[in-house]
Design an enzyme around this catalytic site. Structure first.
Site, PDB file in Angstrom:
ATOM      1  CB  CYS A 185      57.769  57.207  22.559  1.00 26.15           C
ATOM      2  SG  CYS A 185      59.474  57.783  22.648  1.00 26.15           S
ATOM      3  CG  HIS A 189      56.983  59.084  27.006  1.00 32.39           C
ATOM      4  ND1 HIS A 189      56.731  57.821  27.492  1.00 32.39           N
ATOM      5  CD2 HIS A 189      57.908  58.920  26.007  1.00 32.39           C
ATOM      6  CE1 HIS A 189      57.460  56.930  26.839  1.00 32.39           C
ATOM      7  NE2 HIS A 189      58.178  57.569  25.915  1.00 32.39           N
ATOM      8  CD  GLU A 190      59.173  61.475  23.504  1.00 27.97           C
ATOM      9  OE1 GLU A 190      60.408  61.226  23.521  1.00 27.97           O
ATOM     10  OE2 GLU A 190      58.329  60.667  23.071  1.00 27.97           O
ATOM     11  CG  HIS A 245      62.803  58.899  26.203  1.00 29.64           C
ATOM     12  ND1 HIS A 245      63.030  57.665  26.774  1.00 29.64           N
ATOM     13  CD2 HIS A 245      61.678  58.765  25.438  1.00 29.64           C
ATOM     14  CE1 HIS A 245      62.101  56.813  26.368  1.00 29.64           C
ATOM     15  NE2 HIS A 245      61.267  57.461  25.559  1.00 29.64           N
ATOM     16  CG  HIS A 292      60.187  53.128  25.978  1.00 29.58           C
ATOM     17  ND1 HIS A 292      60.393  52.864  24.633  1.00 29.58           N
ATOM     18  CD2 HIS A 292      59.815  54.428  26.053  1.00 29.58           C
ATOM     19  CE1 HIS A 292      60.143  53.965  23.941  1.00 29.58           C
ATOM     20  NE2 HIS A 292      59.797  54.923  24.778  1.00 29.58           N
TER      21      HIS A 292
END
Length: 374
Positions: free
Chosen positions: A127, A285-286, A289, A295
């Site tokens: 990432c 994953h993103e 965020h 993380h």
């Protein structure tokens, strides 16, 4: 200068929106790359493979290319306030300190030496969001709250998950977030469905729901594939390297590298293409965020910064779930399992349509900008 007439504003807005809709950035999207290439397809290198040559380097060495490694560490927050143009090839104290912090974040032996295990981790695709933000590490190796040696503020951390400094989140009371795709990408319903499934994984465990809309400018979250330098100060680097990045709440921008070999469906682990990247794994994953998670140092967590090519990791770990529920609370229907629910699509404004779609909101926005800039 004469003020533009209303009909002129509408015409200008239409022409501008039409031109933007036709700026196409094509992403490399494969339905199932295992069926596209022979089993003996050659292995392609990653963006950082040259770093493997630094095995065994330690403080006091001077090795051609170490300046590039320093740029890598600066990009992800481990070396602060040093313009890359000033980096030398000397293995100095700053590089040793960066390596030690990196090794601690990734649960490696903290030696300050570029050993095999450290370099294997460094060259993995990852990432693009930094591990250390404004001097504060957003990773927690399970050893209590930690800060980088140059850090001032502390971050909040429980277990292995972390949140961004200042704990940005979507406003209290937010129940639904909308998302839309860059019209210039012209994504198919199949590709959009991958993102819908990724959003559904977070909706299962939190009080938030997600809905696709065709209004790109009006959406809370804006998703797009871009190549190289795309104007946000975080350029992409081609195959592997940084795969994607997303901004913390309430920015809403989610960018993916159009030059990756994205696998939309099929078994990515059986792909003959060594650079194949699973789209849903990166999307899950993103989205973390976008919702405010930093993380995690737990390798099983979807919020771990790196993922190997030809790997699928889409199931939220308990660490991910604990972190997101800390920010938004639990879905009252969550029973402890992580089977994805059916994604919700917006049928009222053409959310399931393929290709560019521009709403009245878009036209009015461009009209307003044009009027105020004259």
């Amino acid at each position: 200068m004469n003020k533009p007439q209303p009909h002129q504003l509408i015409i200008f807005a239409f022409l501008l929106s039409f031109s933007l809709a036709n700026v196409v950035v094509s992403a490399r999207l494969f339905p199932n790359v295992s069926s596209w290439l022979p089993a003996h397809a050659p292995s392609l290198g990653g963006a950082w493979d040259a770093f493997r040559n630094f095995t065994g380097c330690h403080r006091g060495d001077n090795y051609d290319g170490l300046a590039n490694l320093k740029s890598y560490f600066q990009r992800f927050g481990y070396i602060p306030h040093a313009p890359p143009s000033n980096f030398s090839d000397e293995f100095d104290d700053a590089l040793e300190s960066a390596i030690k912090t990196y090794q601690k974040n990734f649960n490696l032996n903290v030696t300050g030496v570029l050993d095999d295990a450290t370099l294997r981790q460094i060259v993995l695709p990852r990432c693009g969001v930094a591990d250390i933000v404004n001097g504060t590490t957003t990773m927690n190796a399970g050893k209590g709250n930690e800060t980088a040696p140059f850090s001032k503020p502390r971050f909040h951390s429980v277990a292995h998950y972390s949140v961004f400094p200042g704990m940005p989140r979507w406003p209290v009371g937010t129940q639904e977030l909308t998302y839309a795709f860059n019209p210039g990408n012209g994504l198919s319903d199949t590709v959009k469905g991958v993102f819908a499934a990724a959003f559904a994984r977070w909706a299962e465990v939190t009080s938030l729901t997600f809905r696709e809309t065709s209004s790109y400018l009006g959406a809370d979250i804006r998703i797009g594939f871009f190549s190289g330098d795309h104007g946000d100060g975080e350029p992409f680097d081609g195959s592997l390297g940084t795969l994607a990045h997303a901004f913390s709440p309430t920015n809403g921008r989610f960018h993916l590298d159009a030059d990756e070999d994205w696998v939309v469906s099929g078994d990515v682990t059986r792909s003959a293409l060594s650079t194949a990247v699973d789209l849903e794994s990166v999307a899950v994953h993103e989205i973390g965020h976008l919702l405010g998670l930093g993380h995690s140092s737990m390798e099983e967590a979807v919020m771990f910064p790196t993922i190997s090519s030809r790997k699928k990791k889409v199931v939220l770990s308990q660490d991910d779930i604990t972190g997101i529920q800390y920010l938004y609370g639990s879905n009252p229907n969550y029973n402890g399992s992580t089977a994805t629910s059916a994604p919700e699509r917006d049928s009222s404004d053409g959310g399931s349509r393929v290709g560019p779609s521009w709403s009245v909101f878009t036209l009015l926005t461009f009209s307003y900008l044009y009027f105020t800039l004259l």
